[in-house]
Design a protein around this motif. Structure first.
Motif, PDB file in Angstrom:
ATOM      1  N   VAL A  33       0.851  -1.188   0.000  1.00  0.00           N
ATOM      2  CA  VAL A  33       0.000   0.000   0.000  1.00  0.00           C
ATOM      3  C   VAL A  33       0.883   1.232   0.000  1.00  0.00           C
ATOM      4  CG1 VAL A  33      -1.794   1.289   1.208  1.00  0.00           C
ATOM      5  CG2 VAL A  33      -1.840  -1.214   1.208  1.00  0.00           C
ATOM      6  N   ALA A  34       0.509   2.199  -0.789  1.00  0.00           N
ATOM      7  CA  ALA A  34       1.293   3.426  -0.900  1.00  0.00           C
ATOM      8  C   ALA A  34       0.383   4.639  -0.798  1.00  0.00           C
ATOM      9  CB  ALA A  34       2.048   3.460  -2.220  1.00  0.00           C
ATOM     10  N   TRP A  35       1.000   5.734  -0.458  1.00  0.00           N
ATOM     11  CA  TRP A  35       0.356   7.047  -0.498  1.00  0.00           C
ATOM     12  C   TRP A  35       1.060   7.882  -1.561  1.00  0.00           C
ATOM     13  CZ3 TRP A  35      -4.019   8.463   2.075  1.00  0.00           C
ATOM     14  CH2 TRP A  35      -4.432   7.659   3.140  1.00  0.00           C
ATOM     15  N   GLY A  41      -1.334  21.656 -10.361  1.00  0.00           N
ATOM     16  CA  GLY A  41      -0.410  21.880 -11.459  1.00  0.00           C
ATOM     17  C   GLY A  41       0.761  20.939 -11.514  1.00  0.00           C
ATOM     18  N   LYS A  42       0.769  19.938 -10.646  1.00  0.00           N
ATOM     19  CA  LYS A  42       1.902  19.002 -10.614  1.00  0.00           C
ATOM     20  C   LYS A  42       1.419  17.578 -10.829  1.00  0.00           C
ATOM     21  CE  LYS A  42       4.845  21.783  -7.601  1.00  0.00           C
ATOM     22  NZ  LYS A  42       5.700  21.779  -6.382  1.00  0.00           N
ATOM     23  N   GLU A  43       2.358  16.712 -11.167  1.00  0.00           N
ATOM     24  CA  GLU A  43       2.019  15.309 -11.356  1.00  0.00           C
ATOM     25  C   GLU A  43       1.931  14.600  -9.994  1.00  0.00           C
ATOM     26  OE1 GLU A  43       3.947  14.569 -15.783  1.00  0.00           O
ATOM     27  OE2 GLU A  43       4.637  13.390 -14.070  1.00  0.00           O
ATOM     28  N   ARG A  44       1.280  13.442 -10.046  1.00  0.00           N
ATOM     29  CA  ARG A  44       1.165  12.647  -8.841  1.00  0.00           C
ATOM     30  C   ARG A  44       2.553  12.228  -8.364  1.00  0.00           C
ATOM     31  NH1 ARG A  44      -3.860   8.622  -8.660  1.00  0.00           N
ATOM     32  NH2 ARG A  44      -4.676  10.502  -9.633  1.00  0.00           N
ATOM     33  N   GLN A  45       2.781  12.335  -7.075  1.00  0.00           N
ATOM     34  CA  GLN A  45       4.107  12.135  -6.493  1.00  0.00           C
ATOM     35  C   GLN A  45       4.047  11.073  -5.405  1.00  0.00           C
ATOM     36  OE1 GLN A  45       5.233  15.333  -3.828  1.00  0.00           O
ATOM     37  NE2 GLN A  45       7.361  15.205  -4.436  1.00  0.00           N
ATOM     38  N   ASP A  89       3.473  20.608   1.575  1.00  0.00           N
ATOM     39  CA  ASP A  89       2.779  19.318   1.670  1.00  0.00           C
ATOM     40  C   ASP A  89       1.328  19.416   1.208  1.00  0.00           C
ATOM     41  OD1 ASP A  89       4.515  18.822   4.762  1.00  0.00           O
ATOM     42  OD2 ASP A  89       4.970  17.875   2.835  1.00  0.00           O
ATOM     43  N   THR A  90       0.870  20.611   0.927  1.00  0.00           N
ATOM     44  CA  THR A  90      -0.495  20.800   0.469  1.00  0.00           C
ATOM     45  C   THR A  90      -0.731  20.059  -0.837  1.00  0.00           C
ATOM     46  OG1 THR A  90      -0.742  22.955   1.546  1.00  0.00           O
ATOM     47  CG2 THR A  90      -2.172  22.505  -0.344  1.00  0.00           C
ATOM     48  N   ALA A  91      -1.739  19.198  -0.846  1.00  0.00           N
ATOM     49  CA  ALA A  91      -2.023  18.364  -2.016  1.00  0.00           C
ATOM     50  C   ALA A  91      -3.249  17.510  -1.724  1.00  0.00           C
ATOM     51  CB  ALA A  91      -0.840  17.461  -2.347  1.00  0.00           C
ATOM     52  N   VAL A  92      -3.727  16.851  -2.755  1.00  0.00           N
ATOM     53  CA  VAL A  92      -4.698  15.777  -2.562  1.00  0.00           C
ATOM     54  C   VAL A  92      -3.900  14.494  -2.385  1.00  0.00           C
ATOM     55  CG1 VAL A  92      -6.614  14.477  -3.545  1.00  0.00           C
ATOM     56  CG2 VAL A  92      -6.434  16.947  -3.957  1.00  0.00           C
ATOM     57  N   TYR A  93      -4.193  13.779  -1.330  1.00  0.00           N
ATOM     58  CA  TYR A  93      -3.467  12.566  -1.000  1.00  0.00           C
ATOM     59  C   TYR A  93      -4.320  11.349  -1.364  1.00  0.00           C
ATOM     60  CZ  TYR A  93       0.191  15.076   1.437  1.00  0.00           C
ATOM     61  OH  TYR A  93       1.263  15.900   1.733  1.00  0.00           O
ATOM     62  N   TYR A  94      -3.679  10.400  -2.045  1.00  0.00           N
ATOM     63  CA  TYR A  94      -4.350   9.193  -2.489  1.00  0.00           C
ATOM     64  C   TYR A  94      -3.655   7.972  -1.897  1.00  0.00           C
ATOM     65  CZ  TYR A  94      -6.044  12.288  -6.211  1.00  0.00           C
ATOM     66  OH  TYR A  94      -6.617  13.315  -6.927  1.00  0.00           O
ATOM     67  N   CYS A  95      -4.445   6.995  -1.490  1.00  0.00           N
ATOM     68  CA  CYS A  95      -3.859   5.710  -1.154  1.00  0.00           C
ATOM     69  C   CYS A  95      -4.072   4.762  -2.333  1.00  0.00           C
ATOM     70  CB  CYS A  95      -4.433   5.133   0.132  1.00  0.00           C
ATOM     71  SG  CYS A  95      -6.207   4.810   0.137  1.00  0.00           S
ATOM     72  N   ALA A  96      -3.146   3.846  -2.482  1.00  0.00           N
ATOM     73  CA  ALA A  96      -3.180   2.931  -3.615  1.00  0.00           C
ATOM     74  C   ALA A  96      -2.641   1.580  -3.187  1.00  0.00           C
ATOM     75  CB  ALA A  96      -2.359   3.489  -4.768  1.00  0.00           C
ATOM     76  N   THR A 104       7.162   2.636  -6.548  1.00  0.00           N
ATOM     77  CA  THR A 104       6.896   4.045  -6.284  1.00  0.00           C
ATOM     78  C   THR A 104       6.303   4.770  -7.477  1.00  0.00           C
ATOM     79  OG1 THR A 104       9.146   4.663  -6.888  1.00  0.00           O
ATOM     80  CG2 THR A 104       8.749   4.124  -4.577  1.00  0.00           C
ATOM     81  N   THR A 105       5.952   4.026  -8.509  1.00  0.00           N
ATOM     82  CA  THR A 105       5.385   4.628  -9.717  1.00  0.00           C
ATOM     83  C   THR A 105       3.890   4.393  -9.751  1.00  0.00           C
ATOM     84  OG1 THR A 105       7.444   4.174 -10.884  1.00  0.00           O
ATOM     85  CG2 THR A 105       5.523   4.715 -12.221  1.00  0.00           C
ATOM     86  N   PRO A 106       3.091   5.442  -9.886  1.00  0.00           N
ATOM     87  CA  PRO A 106       1.630   5.284  -9.793  1.00  0.00           C
ATOM     88  C   PRO A 106       1.027   4.273 -10.772  1.00  0.00           C
ATOM     89  CG  PRO A 106       2.221   7.598  -9.679  1.00  0.00           C
ATOM     90  CD  PRO A 106       3.475   6.853 -10.005  1.00  0.00           C
ATOM     91  N   ARG A 107       1.563   4.158 -11.965  1.00  0.00           N
ATOM     92  CA  ARG A 107       0.901   3.321 -12.973  1.00  0.00           C
ATOM     93  C   ARG A 107       0.944   1.847 -12.621  1.00  0.00           C
ATOM     94  NH1 ARG A 107       5.707   4.680 -15.830  1.00  0.00           N
ATOM     95  NH2 ARG A 107       6.945   2.872 -16.456  1.00  0.00           N
ATOM     96  N   TYR A 108       1.775   1.455 -11.660  1.00  0.00           N
ATOM     97  CA  TYR A 108       1.852   0.045 -11.270  1.00  0.00           C
ATOM     98  C   TYR A 108       0.856  -0.324 -10.182  1.00  0.00           C
ATOM     99  CZ  TYR A 108       6.156  -0.018 -13.960  1.00  0.00           C
ATOM    100  OH  TYR A 108       7.077   0.080 -14.964  1.00  0.00           O
ATOM    101  N   PHE A 109       0.069   0.653  -9.741  1.00  0.00           N
ATOM    102  CA  PHE A 109      -0.905   0.381  -8.688  1.00  0.00           C
ATOM    103  C   PHE A 109      -2.273   0.196  -9.318  1.00  0.00           C
ATOM    104  CE2 PHE A 109       1.257   0.831  -4.625  1.00  0.00           C
ATOM    105  CZ  PHE A 109       2.493   1.262  -5.055  1.00  0.00           C
ATOM    106  N   ARG A 110      -2.936  -0.872  -8.943  1.00  0.00           N
ATOM    107  CA  ARG A 110      -4.219  -1.204  -9.548  1.00  0.00           C
ATOM    108  C   ARG A 110      -5.381  -0.546  -8.820  1.00  0.00           C
ATOM    109  NH1 ARG A 110      -6.565  -7.378 -10.448  1.00  0.00           N
ATOM    110  NH2 ARG A 110      -8.547  -6.752 -11.388  1.00  0.00           N
TER     111      ARG A 110
END
Length: 122
Positions: A33-35, A41-45, A89-96, A104-110
Motif C-alpha cells: 500500500v502506498a500514499w 499543477g503538478k504530477e502525482r508524487q 505538503d499541500t495536495a490531494v493525497y491518495y492511497c493505492a 513508487t510509480t503510480p501506474r503500477y498500482f491497480r
C-alpha cells in the motif's frame, strides 16, 4: 476492491494530521500500500509505501523523518501520520494498492482511493 481515504483537512504549518485508508471487498493483507499526492499543477508524487510481508516502510526524501506509514492487516487499514507539516505538503493525497512488492510509480498500482485534501497554511 475499494479504497477509502480519509483524514485530510486544514492545518497550520508545524501541525499534524493522520490519514487513513480503509480497504473493502477483499483482504488487503498481501498488497503493498502506498500514499501518493498531487499538488495543483503538478504530477502525482510518491509519498510513502509499506510492504505487506514485514511491514517495511519506504519514504520519499521530502517526507522522511516527518511522516510515518503503518498498517493494521486485521482492520484492512493503512495509516499515514504526518507531523511537522509544511505548506509544500499541500495536495490531494491518495492511497493505492497493488499485489506484490512495493513500487513508487503510480501506474503500477491497480487500486486507488478517491483522495483526501490536505491544506497546510503558513
Amino acid at each position: 476492491v475499494q479504497l477509502q481515504a480519509s483524514g485530510g483537512g486544514l492545518v497550520q504549518a508545524g501541525g499534524s494530521l493522520r490519514l487513513s485508508c480503509a480497504a473493502s471487498g477483499r483482504t488487503f493483507s498481501r498488497h503493498a500500500v502506498a500514499w501518493f499526492r498531487r499538488a495543483p499543477g503538478k504530477e502525482r508524487q510518491f509519498v510513502a509505501a509499506i510492504r505487506w510481508g514485514d511491514g517495511s516502510p519506504y519514504y520519499a526524501d521530502s517526507v522522511k523523518g516527518r511522516f510515518t506509514i503503518s498498517r493494521d492487516n486485521a482492520k484492512n487499514a493503512t495509516y499515514l501520520q504526518m507531523n511537522d507539516l509544511k505548506p509544500e505538503d499541500t495536495a490531494v493525497y491518495y492511497c493505492a494498492g497493488r499485489m506484490g512488492s512495493v513500487l513508487t510509480t503510480p501506474r503500477y498500482f491497480r487500486y486507488w482511493g478517491q483522495g483526501t485534501q490536505v491544506t497546510v497554511s503558513s
